[in-house]
Design a protein around this motif. Structure first.
Motif, mmCIF file in Angstrom:
data_model
loop_
_atom_site.group_PDB
_atom_site.id
_atom_site.type_symbol
_atom_site.label_atom_id
_atom_site.label_comp_id
_atom_site.label_asym_id
_atom_site.label_seq_id
_atom_site.Cartn_x
_atom_site.Cartn_y
_atom_site.Cartn_z
ATOM 1 N N GLN A 1 -35.044 -41.978 -96.265
ATOM 2 C CA GLN A 1 -35.622 -41.862 -97.163
ATOM 3 C C GLN A 1 -36.956 -42.831 -96.976
ATOM 4 N N TRP B 1 -27.006 -34.889 -101.713
ATOM 5 C CA TRP B 1 -27.039 -34.366 -103.161
ATOM 6 C C TRP B 1 -28.192 -35.272 -103.642
ATOM 7 N N HIS C 1 -31.251 -35.616 -101.381
ATOM 8 C CA HIS C 1 -32.161 -33.897 -101.361
ATOM 9 C C HIS C 1 -32.927 -34.553 -102.507
ATOM 10 N N HIS C 2 -32.364 -34.798 -103.621
ATOM 11 C CA HIS C 2 -33.678 -34.921 -105.096
ATOM 12 C C HIS C 2 -34.269 -36.156 -104.966
ATOM 13 N N GLU D 1 -36.903 -34.390 -102.392
ATOM 14 C CA GLU D 1 -38.033 -33.768 -102.917
ATOM 15 C C GLU D 1 -38.653 -34.252 -104.237
ATOM 16 N N LYS E 1 -38.334 -33.158 -97.574
ATOM 17 C CA LYS E 1 -36.882 -32.286 -97.274
ATOM 18 C C LYS E 1 -35.831 -32.552 -96.734
ATOM 19 N N LEU E 2 -34.752 -32.746 -97.135
ATOM 20 C CA LEU E 2 -33.704 -33.092 -96.401
ATOM 21 C C LEU E 2 -33.259 -31.474 -96.177
ATOM 22 N N PRO F 1 -29.647 -28.039 -101.215
ATOM 23 C CA PRO F 1 -30.787 -28.576 -99.510
ATOM 24 C C PRO F 1 -30.682 -27.561 -99.010
ATOM 25 N N CYS F 2 -32.034 -27.202 -97.770
ATOM 26 C CA CYS F 2 -31.537 -26.347 -96.622
ATOM 27 C C CYS F 2 -30.939 -26.813 -95.688
#
Length: 120
Positions: A37, A63, A66-67, A70, A75-76, A98-99
């Motif tokens: 990150q 999760w 991911h947040h 964003e 993007k995760l 997530p993708c």
């Protein structure tokens, strides 16, 4: 969960995960996601192909990453996700998922929409 490989790529940060041998806390995953990150890359790719299941703690960490990504307009992208791992992750449903893509090539396409394979 063990991180068996990490690589800083031009547009993304790649993590490859493997199951750990013991029921230790997800320290390696937490540390690796934190580093990814902070990399400043547009995407963090997490290859789950070696996993058979996902602990609650690992799902929570993914999760959370991911947040946080964003919020940074990043993007995760989860790659090679077995069905059981997908179910373990999505049963938490903490907002938009997530993708999840089948291959690293698909992850590259998600990260750089204009990306074309040099083999095409």
């Amino acid at each position: 969960m063990t991180v068996v490989y990490h690589e800083l790529l031009p547009e993304s940060y790649l993590l490859i995960l493997a199951p750990s041998r013991t029921n230790e806390p997800e320290v390696a995953l937490a540390h690796s996601l934190h580093c990814a990150q902070r990399s400043g890359k547009a995407a963090v790719w997490v290859d789950c192909g070696m996993l058979h299941s996902l602990s609650d703690e690992a799902a929570r960490l993914l999760w959370g990453a991911h947040h946080q990504l964003e919020e940074k307009h990043a993007k995760l992208v989860l790659v090679h996700v077995p069905d059981r791992v997908r179910r373990d992750l999505l049963k938490r449903e903490l907002g938009p998922a997530p993708c999840i893509v089948p291959t690293l090539l698909d992850a590259a396409r998600q990260t750089s929409p204009g990306f074309e394979s040099p083999l095409a």
